[in-house]
Scaffold this active site. Structure first.
Site, PDB file in Angstrom:
ATOM      1  N   HIS A   1      -7.594  -5.445  -0.737  1.00  0.00           N
ATOM      2  CA  HIS A   1      -6.493  -4.503  -0.571  1.00  0.00           C
ATOM      3  C   HIS A   1      -5.336  -5.074   0.238  1.00  0.00           C
ATOM      4  O   HIS A   1      -4.176  -4.909  -0.133  1.00  0.00           O
ATOM      5  CB  HIS A   1      -6.990  -3.211   0.085  1.00  0.00           C
ATOM      6  CG  HIS A   1      -5.911  -2.187   0.270  1.00  0.00           C
ATOM      7  ND1 HIS A   1      -5.269  -1.571  -0.786  1.00  0.00           N
ATOM      8  CD2 HIS A   1      -5.325  -1.691   1.395  1.00  0.00           C
ATOM      9  CE1 HIS A   1      -4.351  -0.740  -0.330  1.00  0.00           C
ATOM     10  NE2 HIS A   1      -4.366  -0.789   0.989  1.00  0.00           N
TER      11      HIS A   1
ATOM     12  N   SER B   1       0.829  -1.198   0.000  1.00  0.00           N
ATOM     13  CA  SER B   1       0.000   0.000   0.000  1.00  0.00           C
ATOM     14  C   SER B   1       0.874   1.263   0.000  1.00  0.00           C
ATOM     15  O   SER B   1       1.657   1.463  -0.927  1.00  0.00           O
ATOM     16  CB  SER B   1      -0.961  -0.035   1.190  1.00  0.00           C
ATOM     17  OG  SER B   1      -1.968   0.937   1.064  1.00  0.00           O
TER      18      SER B   1
ATOM     19  N   ASP C   1      -9.860  -4.680  -4.833  1.00  0.00           N
ATOM     20  CA  ASP C   1      -9.334  -3.678  -3.896  1.00  0.00           C
ATOM     21  C   ASP C   1     -10.266  -2.470  -3.876  1.00  0.00           C
ATOM     22  O   ASP C   1     -10.396  -1.763  -4.873  1.00  0.00           O
ATOM     23  CB  ASP C   1      -7.922  -3.263  -4.342  1.00  0.00           C
ATOM     24  CG  ASP C   1      -7.204  -2.415  -3.298  1.00  0.00           C
ATOM     25  OD1 ASP C   1      -7.889  -1.745  -2.499  1.00  0.00           O
ATOM     26  OD2 ASP C   1      -5.955  -2.419  -3.296  1.00  0.00           O
TER      27      ASP C   1
END
Length: 285
Positions: A259, A132, A229
């Protein structure tokens, strides 16, 4: 077609030769590394865990407000131990066991943390694995320290994400946020149910955006993203793939991936991807 052949070849090697190793990796049987604290002049101490081993080493960069104790970080430590390669995971300033307050953190603060790790806590080129926001920081680190970056593996990479989402808000909403001085974003990833960004944080983050121009990274790049996601769209990884100058770039999409990419099959794909890169990098030496 070539990438599919490589992955099949690597999957076969892992399953045939390392079944026991995989069982250990996902069962958490191996001895965990101990927490150490890096003392930096006039800066908060950084908490980290390190496994000594061969090069190239692997460095894991967590996501926003996350820490080094997640499933992916721990699984990668087990994997690197089983291969005999070095591995380091750490907590950003204000996160996990590191000193400082997260409200004082910025993208620049955490970039500085990553560069400190590369400069002071590891030896030689590293495979940077960013999850991320860690994928964004991975890019910034690779630009600043190309000689220390052997390869990059992005997981649900959130390059420029805070800034991109903010800039897509209606003008009247942005004006209200600027008047209040903060932006409250709903999330399902913490107990509070929301994350608050100050306008100062957003302005600082804008200075570190990478997707608006070619990215001077020439090492191998692998970008893994889930098509389900709901936090960071998978097309961000596609944008990043287009921007990096490297010719050795692959984007791997998981149709039902979320995600966090923390399911067992997600982690296996991450491990196999890193395994393939290690094999590629050591073969080139």
């Amino acid at each position: 077609m070539a990438m599919a052949y490589i992955l099949v070849r690597r999957f076969s090697r892992v399953f045939q030769l390392n079944v026991q190793r995989q069982d250990i990796m996902f069962s958490g049987v191996r001895h965990k590394s101990t927490v150490h604290y890096a003392t930096r002049p006039d800066l908060p101490k950084l908490a980290y865990r390190k496994v000594k081993g061969k090069s190239p080493g692997v460095v894991f960069l967590p996501g926003f407000a996350s820490n080094m104790g997640g499933k992916k970080a721990e699984a990668l430590e087990e994997f690197c131990q089983s291969l005999g390669h070095s591995y380091l995971r750490f907590d950003y300033t204000g996160c996990g066991s590191s000193e400082g307050e997260i409200v004082d953190g910025t993208v620049g603060t955490w970039k500085r943390d990553v560069l400190y790790v590369l400069d002071e806590l590891v030896e030689g080129p590293q495979i940077l694995v960013g999850s991320s926001m860690g994928g964004w920081l991975m890019c910034l680190a690779a630009i600043a320290r190309p000689e220390r970056t052997a390869a990059m593996v992005g997981i649900s990479t959130a390059a420029d994400h805070f800034v991109t989402v903010y800039n897509t808000l209606p003008i009247e909403v942005r004006k209200e946020i600027e008047e209040k001085g903060q932006w409250v974003v709903p999330t399902k990833h913490n107990e509070e149910g929301s994350i608050t960004f100050t306008t100062e944080f957003l302005k600082e983050a804008e200075q570190h955006c990478v997707l608006q121009s070619p990215i001077p990274v020439t090492c191998p790049v692998r970008l893994i993203h889930g098509m389900k996601d709901q936090d960071v769209p998978w097309h961000v990884s596609m944008q990043l793939a287009e921007r990096v100058l490297s010719n050795d770039v692959d984007v791997l999409l998981r149709k039902h991936g979320q995600h966090r990419m923390a399911e067992k099959e997600d982690i296996k794909l991450i491990v196999y991807t890193i395994d393939d890169l290690i094999d590629k990098l050591t073969t080139l030496v």
